[in-house]
Design a protein around this motif. Structure first.
Motif, short mmCIF file in Angstrom:
data_model
loop_
_atom_site.label_atom_id
_atom_site.label_comp_id
_atom_site.label_asym_id
_atom_site.label_seq_id
_atom_site.Cartn_x
_atom_site.Cartn_y
_atom_site.Cartn_z
N ASP A 65 0.84 -1.20 0.00
CA ASP A 65 0.00 0.00 0.00
C ASP A 65 0.87 1.25 0.00
OD1 ASP A 65 -2.59 1.24 0.08
OD2 ASP A 65 -2.11 1.82 2.14
N ASP A 66 2.00 1.20 0.70
CA ASP A 66 2.92 2.35 0.68
C ASP A 66 3.42 2.60 -0.74
OD1 ASP A 66 2.64 2.69 3.39
OD2 ASP A 66 4.49 1.62 3.91
N GLU A 67 3.64 1.51 -1.50
CA GLU A 67 4.09 1.67 -2.89
C GLU A 67 3.01 2.38 -3.72
OE1 GLU A 67 6.98 0.86 -4.39
OE2 GLU A 67 7.87 0.24 -2.47
N LEU A 68 1.75 2.01 -3.50
CA LEU A 68 0.66 2.67 -4.24
C LEU A 68 0.59 4.16 -3.88
CD1 LEU A 68 -2.23 0.03 -4.01
CD2 LEU A 68 -0.37 0.20 -5.67
N ARG A 69 0.75 4.46 -2.61
CA ARG A 69 0.70 5.86 -2.19
C ARG A 69 1.87 6.65 -2.80
NH1 ARG A 69 -2.31 6.26 3.12
NH2 ARG A 69 -3.30 4.23 3.31
N ALA A 70 3.04 6.02 -2.85
CA ALA A 70 4.20 6.71 -3.43
C ALA A 70 3.98 6.96 -4.92
CB ALA A 70 5.46 5.86 -3.21
N PHE B 102 6.45 2.69 -11.75
CA PHE B 102 5.37 1.69 -11.68
C PHE B 102 5.94 0.29 -11.93
CE2 PHE B 102 1.91 -0.72 -13.74
CZ PHE B 102 0.91 -0.57 -12.79
N ASP B 103 6.77 0.16 -12.97
CA ASP B 103 7.36 -1.14 -13.28
C ASP B 103 8.27 -1.63 -12.16
OD1 ASP B 103 6.02 -1.30 -15.68
OD2 ASP B 103 7.67 -0.48 -16.86
N ALA B 104 9.00 -0.69 -11.55
CA ALA B 104 9.91 -1.07 -10.48
C ALA B 104 9.16 -1.59 -9.25
CB ALA B 104 10.78 0.13 -10.09
N ALA B 105 7.96 -1.11 -9.06
CA ALA B 105 7.18 -1.51 -7.87
C ALA B 105 6.51 -2.86 -8.04
CB ALA B 105 6.13 -0.44 -7.57
N LYS B 106 6.34 -3.30 -9.27
CA LYS B 106 5.51 -4.49 -9.51
C LYS B 106 6.07 -5.76 -8.87
CE LYS B 106 4.86 -4.01 -14.04
NZ LYS B 106 4.33 -4.19 -15.40
N ASP B 107 7.38 -5.95 -8.96
CA ASP B 107 7.97 -7.18 -8.41
C ASP B 107 8.87 -6.83 -7.24
OD1 ASP B 107 8.75 -9.75 -8.02
OD2 ASP B 107 10.10 -9.85 -9.75
N PRO B 108 8.48 -7.16 -6.00
CA PRO B 108 7.48 -8.15 -5.64
C PRO B 108 6.17 -7.57 -5.12
CG PRO B 108 8.87 -7.79 -3.74
CD PRO B 108 9.35 -6.84 -4.83
N TRP B 109 6.01 -6.24 -5.11
CA TRP B 109 4.92 -5.67 -4.31
C TRP B 109 3.55 -5.86 -4.93
CZ3 TRP B 109 7.06 -5.71 0.00
CH2 TRP B 109 8.40 -5.36 0.14
N PHE B 110 3.47 -6.19 -6.23
CA PHE B 110 2.16 -6.45 -6.84
C PHE B 110 1.85 -7.95 -6.86
CE2 PHE B 110 1.64 -2.37 -9.62
CZ PHE B 110 1.85 -1.61 -8.49
N ASN B 111 2.72 -8.78 -6.31
CA ASN B 111 2.43 -10.21 -6.19
C ASN B 111 1.53 -10.44 -4.98
OD1 ASN B 111 4.01 -10.80 -8.43
ND2 ASN B 111 5.86 -11.00 -7.19
N TYR B 112 0.38 -9.90 -5.06
CA TYR B 112 -0.55 -9.80 -3.94
C TYR B 112 -1.90 -10.33 -4.41
CZ TYR B 112 -0.17 -7.20 0.48
OH TYR B 112 -0.02 -6.82 1.77
#
Length: 629
Positions: free
Chosen positions: A239-244, A284-294
Motif C-alpha cells: 500500500d505504501d508503494e501505491l501511495r508513493a 510503476f514497473d519497479a514496484a511491480k515485483d514483488p509488491w504487486f504479487n498480492y
C-alpha cells in the motif's frame, strides 16, 4: 462439556449435500472426508467453517491447502513446541468447504508435562527472536526461489541427445514426475515454515493480553491492542508503494491522465504518451515485483489473481490516492499519532502497578511488540509470494497435460486431487515411454465431466457456520483471536442471541464510533464501488484491500478476531471496526445507515435500508452523511 447437548449444530452425518452435489466425497482424499469409521470422533467435536481461507467450495486440487495448513499447525502445536493446553486443529472437507476443530489438552498431568517442554523450546525462540526471524526470512526467500525453478517441459518425440551423448542413463521425462513431487513437497515445507513462528507470535501476544486482563479488570481489549499499535511491518509496504506512485503522479501532473478510466493497457499507454510519463511508468514497473504479487484474497484457490495479473486493481487504488492528494488531503498513515497514543496508554496503566508487576508488564509488552510484526508479515511471504509461485507452477503442469493431449483444457486439472494427479502423470509418462495412448484419458475425462456440476453445486451455497456440539465456552486462542469464533458468535449461529433490535454484534476490532451508509462488498474486485465516507462491509479483508481503508469511514466483517487483518489495519488507520459479526454481508444492504461502536463491538441499524434492487449501483448512497460520533 458442551454448551447444551440439546442445542447443537447438525452432525456431518445429518446434513445433506446441496442439490446437485451428491457424490462430492469422492473428489477429496479419504482422510479429509467424514466417514462411518471416524463418526464417533466427529460427532464429539465442534467444527467451524474456515471461510477466512476458503470462501467457496473447493475444487479437488485446491484441497491441498487444507492438508498443508493443518499439518503445519498440528506439527508445531502438538509435537514441536508442545503448546500446554492445545493440540492441533483437526480438519474435514464437507460439502466442499473446510471445517476445523480445535483439540484441547485437559489432563492436568499432561498439561504440566507439556508446559515444561514448551517453556524450554518456546523460551529459546523468544530469547533469540530477532536472529531466528532473520533466518526465517532467508529460508522463505530460498524456498520461494526453489519453487520457481520447478518446470514441466513438454514430452518430445525423442529424448534429447544429451541423454545419450552425456551418458545420463535415464530419460528426461522422469523429471516430470520428480518435479511434481518437488512442487508438492516444497509447498508443504513452506507451510511448516509458516507455523514455525505463528503459534509463538500468538502466544506472546495472548500472554500479555491475559496479564493486562488480570492486572486491570476494567481494561478493554482495544486498549490492550493499542499498546502494540504503530508497528512498521512489511504488510503495509504494498500500500505504501501505491501511495508513493500516487504522490509521483501528482508531482508529474499526471493525476487526470491516470484517473481518466479505461483498461490498464489504455491507462498505461496514455501515461506513457504524456510529458514525463516515462518517469512514472519506470517507477510503476519497479514496484511491480514483488509488491504487486498480492492476491485479491488469501491465495488458497487456483482461480484467484494477483495485482500483477490484474493491474486494474492497483491502478484504481493509485488513481484514488492521487485524486485525494490533488485535493490537498493527507493520505499518510498517522503512525506518529498512533505511537503517541500508544505510549500514553502504556504510561497510564503501568503507573497503576507495583514495581515487581511493572517489571513483568514491561517484559511482556516488549515480547508482544517483538512478536507482533510476524503475525501480519508472514502473510506476504507465504500466502501471497509463495502461493503465487505455487499456483503458477500448477498452471504450468495443467498446460503440460493439455499439451500431452490428456486434458481438454487447463481448468480440468483442478478437478483432480493431488494423488490423482500423481497417477495421471505416471500414466502419461509411462504411456509416452511405451508408445501408446494414455490409458486413463477417457476415464478421467468422464470423471472430470461428472465432477464439474458437483463443484458448481457446492459453490452455489454458502458454508454452514458450524457442525457438531459446541463447547460451553470457546477458549481456543486460535479460534478466538484469529477466526473470531467466540461463545457469543456460536450463540448467534444457534439463534440464541436477542435479534429483536435487528442489530449485529461482533468482536470490537478498533475503537471509535461512526454513523453512515454501508457498502456491502464481497470481493476486492468490487472495491471501486466504495465511496468516501461509506462503512465497508465485507466477508473478510486481505492485505490487498489496503486502499479501501483510506476511503471507508469504518469497517464491519463477517469473519475475524482481534488479530485478523481488518482489526490490525483499522487500529493502524484509526478507523472504527467491528469484526467477526457472522452475518453482516447477509443482513446489511448497501445504502443502509448504521452506527458502529468499535469499543463495544456493536452495529446498530439506523434505518431499514433501501430495497435490494435499488442498492447495487455505485455512488448512490450519501457518504457526506457519515460522521464520527
Amino acid at each position: 462439556m458442551s454448551l447444551d447437548n440439546t442445542r447443537r449444530f447438525p452432525f456431518f452425518s445429518e446434513a445433506p449435500a446441496p442439490a446437485g452435489g451428491d457424490g462430492w466425497q469422492s473428489m477429496y482424499p479419504y482422510y479429509l472426508v467424514p466417514s462411518e469409521e471416524t463418526q464417533a470422533h466427529e460427532d464429539a467435536q465442534f467444527w467451524f467453517a474456515d471461510t477466512m481461507h476458503w470462501s467457496r467450495g473447493a475444487h479437488p486440487f485446491d484441497s491441498i491447502g487444507a492438508e498443508a495448513v493443518y499439518l503445519g499447525v498440528g506439527t508445531f502445536s502438538t509435537r514441536i513446541f508442545a503448546l500446554p493446553v492445545s493440540l492441533g486443529l483437526d480438519v474435514r472437507m464437507f460439502n466442499g468447504y473446510v471445517y476445523i476443530s480445535p483439540l484441547a489438552v485437559t489432563d492436568p498431568a499432561q498439561i504440566q508435562e507439556r508446559a515444561a517442554v514448551f517453556q524450554e523450546r518456546a523460551g529459546y525462540y523468544y530469547a533469540n527472536w530477532d536472529e531466528l526471524y532473520g533466518q526465517w526470512k532467508a529460508k522463505m526467500d530460498q524456498a520461494i526461489a526453489s519453487l520457481a525453478t520447478v518446470t514441466f517441459p513438454a514430452l518430445a518425440e525423442y529424448d534429447p541427445k544429451e541423454v545419450v551423448f552425456e551418458a545420463k542413463g535415464r530419460s528426461e521425462a522422469m523429471a516430470v514426475m520428480e518435479n511434481y513431487h518437488r512442487l508438492i513437497d516444497e509447498f508443504f515445507a513452506i507451510w511448516q515454515y509458516h507455523f514455525e513462528f505463528l503459534n509463538l507470535g500468538y502466544g506472546g501476544y495472548i500472554t500479555f493480553f491475559q496479564f493486562c486482563k488480570q492486572a486491570f479488570p476494567l481494561i478493554t481489549e482495544q486498549q490492550i491492542s493499542r499498546m502494540v499499535a504503530g508497528v512498521d511491518v512489511l504488510a503495509f509496504r504494498p500500500d505504501d508503494e501505491l501511495r508513493a506512485l500516487a504522490a509521483k503522479a501528482n508531482e508529474l501532473g499526471l493525476v487526470e491522465t491516470l484517473d481518466a478510466g479505461g483498461s490498464p493497457e489504455e491507462i498505461l499507454a496514455r501515461i506513457a504518451a504524456a510529458p514525463r510519463g516515462d518517469e512514472w511508468i519506470a517507477a510503476f514497473d519497479a514496484a511491480k515485483d514483488p509488491w504487486f504479487n498480492y492476491f485479491t484474497e488469501y491465495g488458497f484457490t487456483h482461480d484467484q489473481v494477483t495485482w500483477a495479473q490484474d493491474l486494474s486493481v492497483p491502478l484504481q487504488n493509485i488513481a484514488r490516492y492521487a485524486t485525494k492528494i490533488a485535493a490537498g488531503e493527507d493520505i499518510s498513515r498517522p503512525i506518529e499519532q498512533l505511537r503517541a497514543d500508544r505510549d500514553e496508554i502504556v504510561d497510564e496503566y503501568r503507573a497503576l502497578l507495583a514495581p515487581a508487576e511493572g517489571a513483568q508488564f514491561d517484559e511482556l509488552l516488549g515480547l508482544a511488540r517483538k512478536v507482533f510484526p510476524y503475525i501480519e508479515e508472514h502473510n506476504i511471504y507465504v500466502e501471497h509470494w509463495a502461493h503465487n509461485v505455487f499456483w503458477q507452477k500448477a498452471d504450468e503442469l495443467a498446460q503440460f497435460l493439455v499439451s500431452a493431449g490428456f486434458l481438454a483444457e487447463k481448468e480440468d486439472f483442478y478437478y483432480l486431487n493431488r494423488f490423482e494427479v500423481d497417477q495421471v502423470l505416471f500414466d502419461v509418462v509411462d504411456s509416452w515411454a511405451i508408445g501408446v495412448e494414455a490409458r486413463g484419458k477417457r476415464r478421467w475425462a468422464k470423471e472430470i465431466e461428472r465432477r464439474k456440476p458437483i463443484v458448481a453445486a457446492l459453490q452455489s451455497v454458502p458454508a454452514a457456520p458450524a457442525y457438531g456440539i459446541p463447547p460451553e465456552q470457546v477458549t481456543d486462542p486460535f479460534a478466538v483471536m484469529n477466526y473470531g469464533v467466540t461463545t457469543e458468535r456460536v450463540n448467534d449461529w444457534l439463534g440464541a442471541s436477542d435479534e429483536s433490535t435487528g442489530g449485529l454484534s461482533g468482536i470490537p476490532g478498533s475503537m471509535g464510533v461512526v454513523e453512515g451508509p454501508v457498502r456491502v462488498l464481497r470481493s476486492e474486485n468490487d472495491l471501486p464501488q466504495l465511496q468516501p465516507g461509506e462503512i465497508l462491509v465485507a466477508p473478510i479483508t486481505a492485505p490487498s484491500w489496503a486502499a479501501a481503508f483510506s476511503v471507508a469511514a469504518g469497517v464491519i466483517t463477517d469473519i475475524g478476531g482481534m488479530m485478523c487483518h481488518a482489526a490490525i489495519v483499522c487500529r493502524e488507520y484509526g478507523l472504527p471496526a467491528v469484526v467477526g459479526t457472522g452475518f453482516a454481508t447477509a443482513r446489511l444492504t448497501t445504502g443502509q445507515r448504521v452506527r458502529i461502536d468499535g469499543r463495544k463491538g456493536t452495529v446498530e441499524l439506523l434505518d431499514a435500508g433501501p430495497a435490494e434492487s435499488q442498492t447495487s449501483t455505485a455512488g448512490e448512497s450519501t457518504p457526506s452523511d457519515s460522521a464520527l460520533v
